[in-house]
Design a protein around this motif. Structure first.
Motif, PDB file in Angstrom:
ATOM      1  N   PRO A 198       0.329  -0.991   0.257  1.00  0.00           N
ATOM      2  CA  PRO A 198      -0.403   0.089  -0.013  1.00  0.00           C
ATOM      3  C   PRO A 198       0.322   1.705   0.085  1.00  0.00           C
ATOM      4  O   PRO A 198       0.442   2.787  -0.504  1.00  0.00           O
ATOM      5  CB  PRO A 198      -1.356  -0.216   1.101  1.00  0.00           C
ATOM      6  CG  PRO A 198      -1.104  -1.603   1.639  1.00  0.00           C
ATOM      7  CD  PRO A 198       0.580  -1.918   1.260  1.00  0.00           C
ATOM      8  N   ALA A 199       1.454   1.477   1.068  1.00  0.00           N
ATOM      9  CA  ALA A 199       3.085   2.499   0.633  1.00  0.00           C
ATOM     10  C   ALA A 199       3.507   2.942  -0.317  1.00  0.00           C
ATOM     11  O   ALA A 199       3.118   4.005  -1.286  1.00  0.00           O
ATOM     12  CB  ALA A 199       3.957   1.868   1.979  1.00  0.00           C
ATOM     13  N   LEU A 200       3.809   1.931  -1.946  1.00  0.00           N
ATOM     14  CA  LEU A 200       4.631   1.521  -1.999  1.00  0.00           C
ATOM     15  C   LEU A 200       3.694   2.446  -3.984  1.00  0.00           C
ATOM     16  O   LEU A 200       3.714   3.678  -4.225  1.00  0.00           O
ATOM     17  CB  LEU A 200       4.785   0.502  -3.385  1.00  0.00           C
ATOM     18  CG  LEU A 200       6.903   0.183  -2.629  1.00  0.00           C
ATOM     19  CD1 LEU A 200       6.992  -1.216  -2.941  1.00  0.00           C
ATOM     20  CD2 LEU A 200       7.375   1.970  -3.123  1.00  0.00           C
ATOM     21  N   ARG A 201       2.452   2.175  -3.601  1.00  0.00           N
ATOM     22  CA  ARG A 201       0.743   2.263  -4.248  1.00  0.00           C
ATOM     23  C   ARG A 201       1.208   3.703  -4.360  1.00  0.00           C
ATOM     24  O   ARG A 201       0.413   4.469  -5.127  1.00  0.00           O
ATOM     25  CB  ARG A 201       0.343   1.667  -4.377  1.00  0.00           C
ATOM     26  CG  ARG A 201      -1.574   1.284  -5.200  1.00  0.00           C
ATOM     27  CD  ARG A 201      -2.307   0.582  -4.730  1.00  0.00           C
ATOM     28  NE  ARG A 201      -2.285  -1.057  -4.781  1.00  0.00           N
ATOM     29  CZ  ARG A 201      -2.546  -1.650  -6.007  1.00  0.00           C
ATOM     30  NH1 ARG A 201      -3.084  -0.815  -7.067  1.00  0.00           N
ATOM     31  NH2 ARG A 201      -2.717  -3.138  -6.537  1.00  0.00           N
ATOM     32  N   SER A 202       0.895   4.128  -3.328  1.00  0.00           N
ATOM     33  CA  SER A 202       0.038   5.064  -2.755  1.00  0.00           C
ATOM     34  C   SER A 202       1.497   6.716  -3.306  1.00  0.00           C
ATOM     35  O   SER A 202       1.020   7.326  -3.892  1.00  0.00           O
ATOM     36  CB  SER A 202       0.199   5.755  -0.927  1.00  0.00           C
ATOM     37  OG  SER A 202      -0.172   6.333  -0.667  1.00  0.00           O
ATOM     38  N   GLU A 203       2.942   6.169  -2.657  1.00  0.00           N
ATOM     39  CA  GLU A 203       3.437   6.892  -3.046  1.00  0.00           C
ATOM     40  C   GLU A 203       3.677   6.784  -4.658  1.00  0.00           C
ATOM     41  O   GLU A 203       4.187   8.009  -5.166  1.00  0.00           O
ATOM     42  CB  GLU A 203       4.980   6.472  -2.660  1.00  0.00           C
ATOM     43  CG  GLU A 203       6.613   6.838  -3.138  1.00  0.00           C
ATOM     44  CD  GLU A 203       5.990   8.852  -2.207  1.00  0.00           C
ATOM     45  OE1 GLU A 203       6.261   9.595  -3.109  1.00  0.00           O
ATOM     46  OE2 GLU A 203       6.002   8.948  -1.433  1.00  0.00           O
ATOM     47  N   PHE A 204       3.365   5.848  -5.991  1.00  0.00           N
ATOM     48  CA  PHE A 204       3.378   6.146  -7.033  1.00  0.00           C
ATOM     49  C   PHE A 204       2.368   6.832  -7.436  1.00  0.00           C
ATOM     50  O   PHE A 204       2.595   7.841  -8.407  1.00  0.00           O
ATOM     51  CB  PHE A 204       3.693   4.685  -7.704  1.00  0.00           C
ATOM     52  CG  PHE A 204       3.135   4.505  -9.220  1.00  0.00           C
ATOM     53  CD1 PHE A 204       4.013   5.039  -9.693  1.00  0.00           C
ATOM     54  CD2 PHE A 204       1.819   3.895  -9.479  1.00  0.00           C
ATOM     55  CE1 PHE A 204       4.010   5.039 -11.167  1.00  0.00           C
ATOM     56  CE2 PHE A 204       1.933   3.598 -11.066  1.00  0.00           C
ATOM     57  CZ  PHE A 204       3.001   4.329 -12.098  1.00  0.00           C
ATOM     58  N   PHE A 205       1.313   6.324  -7.130  1.00  0.00           N
ATOM     59  CA  PHE A 205      -0.047   7.746  -7.404  1.00  0.00           C
ATOM     60  C   PHE A 205       0.646   9.149  -7.339  1.00  0.00           C
ATOM     61  O   PHE A 205       0.239  10.115  -8.044  1.00  0.00           O
ATOM     62  CB  PHE A 205      -1.081   7.398  -6.314  1.00  0.00           C
ATOM     63  CG  PHE A 205      -1.453   5.881  -6.776  1.00  0.00           C
ATOM     64  CD1 PHE A 205      -1.027   5.322  -8.251  1.00  0.00           C
ATOM     65  CD2 PHE A 205      -2.665   5.372  -6.654  1.00  0.00           C
ATOM     66  CE1 PHE A 205      -1.221   3.772  -8.416  1.00  0.00           C
ATOM     67  CE2 PHE A 205      -3.291   3.887  -7.564  1.00  0.00           C
ATOM     68  CZ  PHE A 205      -2.635   3.179  -7.670  1.00  0.00           C
ATOM     69  N   ALA A 206       1.098   9.178  -6.171  1.00  0.00           N
ATOM     70  CA  ALA A 206       1.309  10.516  -5.798  1.00  0.00           C
ATOM     71  C   ALA A 206       2.298  10.759  -6.918  1.00  0.00           C
ATOM     72  O   ALA A 206       1.837  12.286  -7.026  1.00  0.00           O
ATOM     73  CB  ALA A 206       2.203  11.078  -4.349  1.00  0.00           C
ATOM     74  N   THR A 207       3.615  10.032  -7.205  1.00  0.00           N
ATOM     75  CA  THR A 207       4.262  10.932  -7.886  1.00  0.00           C
ATOM     76  C   THR A 207       4.004  10.981  -9.861  1.00  0.00           C
ATOM     77  O   THR A 207       3.849  11.917 -10.098  1.00  0.00           O
ATOM     78  CB  THR A 207       5.525   9.716  -8.197  1.00  0.00           C
ATOM     79  OG1 THR A 207       4.986   8.263  -8.149  1.00  0.00           O
ATOM     80  CG2 THR A 207       6.554  10.400  -6.864  1.00  0.00           C
ATOM     81  N   ALA A 208       2.978   9.938  -9.849  1.00  0.00           N
ATOM     82  CA  ALA A 208       2.401  10.461 -11.397  1.00  0.00           C
ATOM     83  C   ALA A 208       1.696  11.255 -11.570  1.00  0.00           C
ATOM     84  O   ALA A 208       1.092  12.134 -11.792  1.00  0.00           O
ATOM     85  CB  ALA A 208       1.114   8.802 -11.923  1.00  0.00           C
ATOM     86  N   THR A 209       0.876  11.820 -10.326  1.00  0.00           N
ATOM     87  CA  THR A 209      -0.389  13.168 -10.268  1.00  0.00           C
ATOM     88  C   THR A 209       0.996  13.906 -10.104  1.00  0.00           C
ATOM     89  O   THR A 209      -0.070  15.272 -11.124  1.00  0.00           O
ATOM     90  CB  THR A 209      -1.037  13.132  -8.682  1.00  0.00           C
ATOM     91  OG1 THR A 209      -1.752  11.614  -8.164  1.00  0.00           O
ATOM     92  CG2 THR A 209      -2.074  13.888  -8.604  1.00  0.00           C
ATOM     93  N   ALA A 210       1.394  14.322  -9.888  1.00  0.00           N
ATOM     94  CA  ALA A 210       2.336  15.478  -9.594  1.00  0.00           C
ATOM     95  C   ALA A 210       3.050  16.424 -11.460  1.00  0.00           C
ATOM     96  O   ALA A 210       3.010  16.705 -11.413  1.00  0.00           O
ATOM     97  CB  ALA A 210       3.907  15.139  -9.681  1.00  0.00           C
TER      98      ALA A 210
END
Length: 228
Positions: free
Chosen positions: A137-149
């Motif tokens: 969950p932590a990696l998935r959340s971080e990936f979505f955050a960087t993709a949103t950037a």
């Protein structure tokens, strides 16, 4: 650099040997900072693929990059952030640059689709690498955050092409969010399938649902929105 996780039977994964960041920095100090950030993020990804992300410590990443844990903490707040940055560094800027440099006569929709596929699918990412991003969950959340950037630079590029203001007008930001969301869904779908079409094929299909809105945005019939 090609990496093979022999312990878990994963396929070979290409990790860049050189700096991840694009574009000339302002000076020597900035070049050193970018080089350190690149080294840390590349080390984080490499170790996560070798050992599994749950077995990678900040001390391990710092040691692999030749810096202290304190220095690591100046650049990243978590190992998940460092891992994801290695895969998404400057993605948005490269996509925007590709849009600005698109050949004359290329439509906005066509240019965005081609730019995203070129950046997301350079070398066709290894499925084990994409799987890593969804392994916790932590990696998935971080990936979505960087993709949103990537949404803001993309919105600015769309605004430039359509004669709008990305800070004031809602339309470019909505379209940028739709494009970013389509790319995220495509990556998830490709991973869940396990085999079949390439990521580029799946991404192109996902973006095809957004293309009509992009084409409509660039038509001269829309007031204040010159054709690109």
């Amino acid at each position: 650099m090609t990496l093979l996780d022999t312990n878990q039977g994963r396929r070979a994964v290409d990790i860049p040997d050189g700096p991840i960041s694009d574009g000339p920095p302002a000076g020597l100090r900035e070049r050193k900072k970018l080089a350190t950030r690149d080294a840390l993020s590349a080390a984080a990804l490499r170790l996560a693929l070798e050992r599994g992300p749950e077995n990678v410590r900040v001390d391990d990443i710092a040691a692999a990059a030749g810096v202290s844990p304190r220095t690591y903490n100046n650049y990243f707040s978590s190992r998940e952030e460092a891992i994801c940055v290695a895969l998404t560094a400057n993605l948005a800027l490269r996509v925007r640059g590709a849009l600005c440099a698109r050949p004359a006569g290329t439509s906005l929709a066509e240019a965005i689709v081609d730019a995203l596929i070129a950046q997301y699918c350079a070398g066709e990412p290894d499925q084990a690498t994409i799987c890593l991003l969804f392994s916790s969950p932590a990696l998935r959340s971080e990936f979505f955050a960087t993709a949103t950037a990537m949404e803001r630079p993309l919105a600015e590029a769309i605004a430039e092409c359509t004669g709008q203001d990305a800070a004031r007008d809602l339309f470019p930001r909505v379209l940028a969010g739709a494009v970013s969301g389509a790319a995220r869904v495509a990556a998830e779908h490709w991973l869940a399938a396990g085999s079949g079409p390439s990521l580029a094929t799946v991404l192109r299909e996902a973006l095809s649902w957004v293309a009509p809105a992009l084409r409509a945005a660039a038509t001269p019939s829309n007031p204040g929105e010159p054709e690109c």
